[in-house]
Design an enzyme around this catalytic site. Sequence first.
Site, PDB file in Angstrom:
ATOM      1  N   THR A  51      38.945  44.654  33.179  1.00  0.00           N
ATOM      2  CA  THR A  51      39.399  43.997  34.410  1.00  0.00           C
ATOM      3  C   THR A  51      38.383  42.994  34.965  1.00  0.00           C
ATOM      4  O   THR A  51      37.181  43.227  34.947  1.00  0.00           O
ATOM      5  CB  THR A  51      39.711  45.017  35.526  1.00  0.00           C
ATOM      6  OG1 THR A  51      40.724  45.913  35.089  1.00  0.00           O
ATOM      7  CG2 THR A  51      40.201  44.330  36.784  1.00  0.00           C
ATOM      8  N   THR A  52      38.914  41.904  35.473  1.00  0.00           N
ATOM      9  CA  THR A  52      38.162  41.014  36.356  1.00  0.00           C
ATOM     10  C   THR A  52      39.088  40.612  37.493  1.00  0.00           C
ATOM     11  O   THR A  52      40.175  40.084  37.253  1.00  0.00           O
ATOM     12  CB  THR A  52      37.669  39.756  35.625  1.00  0.00           C
ATOM     13  OG1 THR A  52      36.830  40.125  34.530  1.00  0.00           O
ATOM     14  CG2 THR A  52      36.876  38.859  36.582  1.00  0.00           C
TER      15      THR A  52
END
EC number: 3.4.25.1
Length: 210
Positions: free
Chosen positions: A13-14
């Site tokens: 995730t970002t």
Amino acid sequence: MSNNVEEKILHGTTTVGIKATDGVVLCADMRASAGYFIANNNTMKIQRIDDHAGLTLAGGVADAQNIVDVLRYHASLHRIRKQGPIPIKSLARLTSLIFHQNRGYPFMADILMGGFDAVGPALYNIDMFGSVEEKSYVTTGSGSPVAYGTLEEEYRADLTADEAKGVALRAVKAAITRNIGTGDGINVAVINGNGFELLTREQKKAVIAL
């Protein structure tokens, strides 16, 4: 924080949040991973809470969805009882309370809360222990070190929401290039005086090449 817990929060995730002069931009990739396995390549990590508020999710999907459901309930209840939208600061404090009450068996999630209310645009980061920080820009997830490079180079205090969309998209795109837990496309939402808008693919392509 133990290494095992930290890995659960940071792996994959970002997400990016930027407070602009006229709104808030939330941005996130679309990959859900379990270790080195890509569990889903079309994950919606930006969630609408109300017409004036939204958040991004990093960490455990089930825990994050539980929090989203609780926040939506209270936002709707506030509209009925108070005849108006719940302040973004109140939503952030409520999120903090949910995390803090479960600190013995913590929710594995990291939340970026953004919105636009009577005070104007607001952006908060709430971690799994309930700590709340108001931010001008912020990024979470395993790709955040890369995304911060773009944010710190391009952020300005006078950014408009239109300009912030480009900065946020470029930050997540950079993380996709360098972080194996980030990928499979980008979603971006703008929250301003007109409400919550999730951009279409055509709108995103008009900002940067995807």
